[in-house]
Design a protein around this motif. Sequence first.
Motif, mmCIF file in Angstrom:
data_model
loop_
_atom_site.group_PDB
_atom_site.id
_atom_site.type_symbol
_atom_site.label_atom_id
_atom_site.label_comp_id
_atom_site.label_asym_id
_atom_site.label_seq_id
_atom_site.Cartn_x
_atom_site.Cartn_y
_atom_site.Cartn_z
ATOM 1 N N THR A 196 -16.449 -5.581 11.969
ATOM 2 C CA THR A 196 -15.599 -4.046 11.514
ATOM 3 C C THR A 196 -14.445 -4.480 10.681
ATOM 4 O O THR A 196 -13.469 -4.982 10.922
ATOM 5 N N ARG A 197 -14.460 -3.481 9.587
ATOM 6 C CA ARG A 197 -13.313 -3.347 8.711
ATOM 7 C C ARG A 197 -12.216 -2.620 8.900
ATOM 8 O O ARG A 197 -12.087 -1.531 9.417
ATOM 9 N N GLU A 198 -10.948 -3.011 8.725
ATOM 10 C CA GLU A 198 -9.884 -2.059 8.958
ATOM 11 C C GLU A 198 -9.084 -1.512 8.070
ATOM 12 O O GLU A 198 -9.129 -2.294 6.359
ATOM 13 N N ALA A 199 -9.626 -0.460 7.498
ATOM 14 C CA ALA A 199 -8.869 0.183 6.051
ATOM 15 C C ALA A 199 -7.039 0.656 5.975
ATOM 16 O O ALA A 199 -7.033 1.904 6.770
ATOM 17 N N ASP A 200 -6.354 -0.031 5.334
ATOM 18 C CA ASP A 200 -4.307 0.650 5.938
ATOM 19 C C ASP A 200 -4.157 1.360 4.523
ATOM 20 O O ASP A 200 -3.898 0.559 3.526
ATOM 21 N N VAL A 201 -4.011 2.773 4.374
ATOM 22 C CA VAL A 201 -3.098 3.287 3.803
ATOM 23 C C VAL A 201 -2.368 3.525 3.611
ATOM 24 O O VAL A 201 -1.964 4.595 4.638
ATOM 25 N N VAL A 202 -1.199 3.084 2.333
ATOM 26 C CA VAL A 202 -0.078 3.431 2.138
ATOM 27 C C VAL A 202 0.838 4.184 1.737
ATOM 28 O O VAL A 202 0.109 3.318 0.063
ATOM 29 N N VAL A 203 1.528 5.109 1.555
ATOM 30 C CA VAL A 203 2.448 5.500 0.582
ATOM 31 C C VAL A 203 4.031 5.154 1.010
ATOM 32 O O VAL A 203 4.398 5.584 2.047
ATOM 33 N N ARG A 204 4.305 4.292 0.496
ATOM 34 C CA ARG A 204 5.883 4.026 0.082
ATOM 35 C C ARG A 204 6.710 4.545 -0.705
ATOM 36 O O ARG A 204 5.988 4.173 -1.682
ATOM 37 N N GLU A 205 7.639 4.820 -0.438
ATOM 38 C CA GLU A 205 9.366 5.302 -1.253
ATOM 39 C C GLU A 205 10.144 4.048 -0.946
ATOM 40 O O GLU A 205 10.617 4.145 -0.315
ATOM 41 N N LYS A 206 10.541 3.363 -2.414
ATOM 42 C CA LYS A 206 11.588 2.916 -2.458
ATOM 43 C C LYS A 206 12.734 3.715 -4.069
ATOM 44 O O LYS A 206 12.712 3.216 -4.710
ATOM 45 N N GLY A 207 14.024 4.185 -3.177
ATOM 46 C CA GLY A 207 14.775 4.240 -4.635
ATOM 47 C C GLY A 207 14.012 5.390 -4.702
ATOM 48 O O GLY A 207 13.642 6.084 -5.105
ATOM 49 N N ASN A 208 13.521 5.224 -6.710
ATOM 50 C CA ASN A 208 13.210 6.320 -7.130
ATOM 51 C C ASN A 208 11.512 5.593 -7.933
ATOM 52 O O ASN A 208 10.891 6.562 -8.729
ATOM 53 N N GLU A 209 11.138 4.928 -7.194
ATOM 54 C CA GLU A 209 9.472 4.200 -7.007
ATOM 55 C C GLU A 209 8.595 4.992 -6.336
ATOM 56 O O GLU A 209 9.107 5.000 -4.470
ATOM 57 N N ALA A 210 7.491 5.075 -6.579
ATOM 58 C CA ALA A 210 6.890 5.470 -5.083
ATOM 59 C C ALA A 210 5.576 4.707 -5.192
ATOM 60 O O ALA A 210 5.093 4.880 -6.446
ATOM 61 N N TRP A 211 4.917 4.478 -4.246
ATOM 62 C CA TRP A 211 3.842 2.763 -4.562
ATOM 63 C C TRP A 211 2.447 3.486 -3.006
ATOM 64 O O TRP A 211 2.697 4.027 -2.561
ATOM 65 N N LEU A 212 1.383 2.875 -3.962
ATOM 66 C CA LEU A 212 0.246 3.789 -2.745
ATOM 67 C C LEU A 212 -0.260 2.332 -2.698
ATOM 68 O O LEU A 212 -0.952 1.831 -3.914
ATOM 69 N N SER A 213 -0.981 2.153 -1.573
ATOM 70 C CA SER A 213 -1.591 0.752 -1.233
ATOM 71 C C SER A 213 -3.014 0.839 0.132
ATOM 72 O O SER A 213 -2.790 1.996 0.491
ATOM 73 N N VAL A 214 -3.637 0.282 -0.684
ATOM 74 C CA VAL A 214 -4.947 0.398 0.921
ATOM 75 C C VAL A 214 -5.946 -1.393 0.821
ATOM 76 O O VAL A 214 -5.281 -2.051 -0.248
ATOM 77 N N MET A 215 -5.807 -1.211 2.015
ATOM 78 C CA MET A 215 -5.539 -3.099 2.727
ATOM 79 C C MET A 215 -6.364 -2.884 3.104
ATOM 80 O O MET A 215 -6.659 -1.724 4.259
ATOM 81 N N PHE A 216 -7.833 -4.181 2.695
ATOM 82 C CA PHE A 216 -9.378 -4.137 3.529
ATOM 83 C C PHE A 216 -8.615 -5.266 4.747
ATOM 84 O O PHE A 216 -8.222 -6.701 4.093
ATOM 85 N N SER A 217 -9.014 -5.254 6.011
ATOM 86 C CA SER A 217 -8.668 -6.394 6.719
ATOM 87 C C SER A 217 -10.180 -6.475 8.071
ATOM 88 O O SER A 217 -10.768 -5.894 7.919
ATOM 89 N N LEU A 218 -10.302 -7.514 8.762
ATOM 90 C CA LEU A 218 -10.749 -7.911 9.911
ATOM 91 C C LEU A 218 -10.358 -7.898 11.229
ATOM 92 O O LEU A 218 -10.744 -9.501 11.353
ATOM 93 N N PRO A 219 -9.418 -7.294 11.276
ATOM 94 C CA PRO A 219 -8.298 -7.468 12.606
ATOM 95 C C PRO A 219 -9.415 -8.190 13.444
ATOM 96 O O PRO A 219 -7.959 -9.288 13.940
#
Length: 236
Positions: A196-219
């Motif tokens: 079973t996969r876990e998918a972590d969708v992350v929205v992160r902001e630092k200073g004047n930058e904003a990022w989107l990421s998704v990480m797939f793992s088998l915890p």
Amino acid sequence: MFSTAPEPIMIHQLSGRLARPLACAALLALSALSISAQATETALFRDLKYDAPRAQFGSDRGYYDCSAAVGAAARCVDGVKFLGHTFDTQVLMFVGDRLRSVQLVTAFKPEPFASLVKALMQDFTLVMLQSGDKRLDLVEATRKGVESKLKATVAEFESIGLNKGELTYVFVEQPAQTLKVFTNGVDAIMKSPPTTREADVVVREKGNEAWLSVMFSLPRRAMEDLRNTPVPKEKF
């Protein structure tokens, strides 16, 4: 390249352009009553298999060592197309030279975020939201019978997370109905089948930058592999 910053998204733009798609996506995920899970043996993402040897991902395939930037053993490749969007970087992370997770990273835009959440909802269920050391456990909340207040609680948590500049949506590759037997989100992740996969969708902001990421793992499988790893005997 992984270390190259994308075009900045100002803080006031983030709160205006980001808050609405985030809230809509979370509420849409909460409304799913039954989702079909189709875990593919040991696949992490596409044809990238859990436990694949690091040697498979060389420069001949466009990969480069990005361990210093990531802070762990990793190889990266740039310009990966997914869901009709081009993500800046695909990050492969290793433990003992074996593949353990795959992460896609890009500058935040509402369209890729919405596409990502919509795609995940076909096979995954949203189980938790996290921001810093705070966590909103949706599995636990559902068991306690507070579903009527859940939408308002999620909206409030998202607002607080956005103000802090970090918000994570934790999805697990199981039907929503199946997860009702578990006590909480962590229980749902760690007691589901090892594939079973876990998918972590992350929205992160630092200073004047904003990022989107998704990480797939088998915890669960990663935890079992860690437990089965021989430990050298030492005298104390």
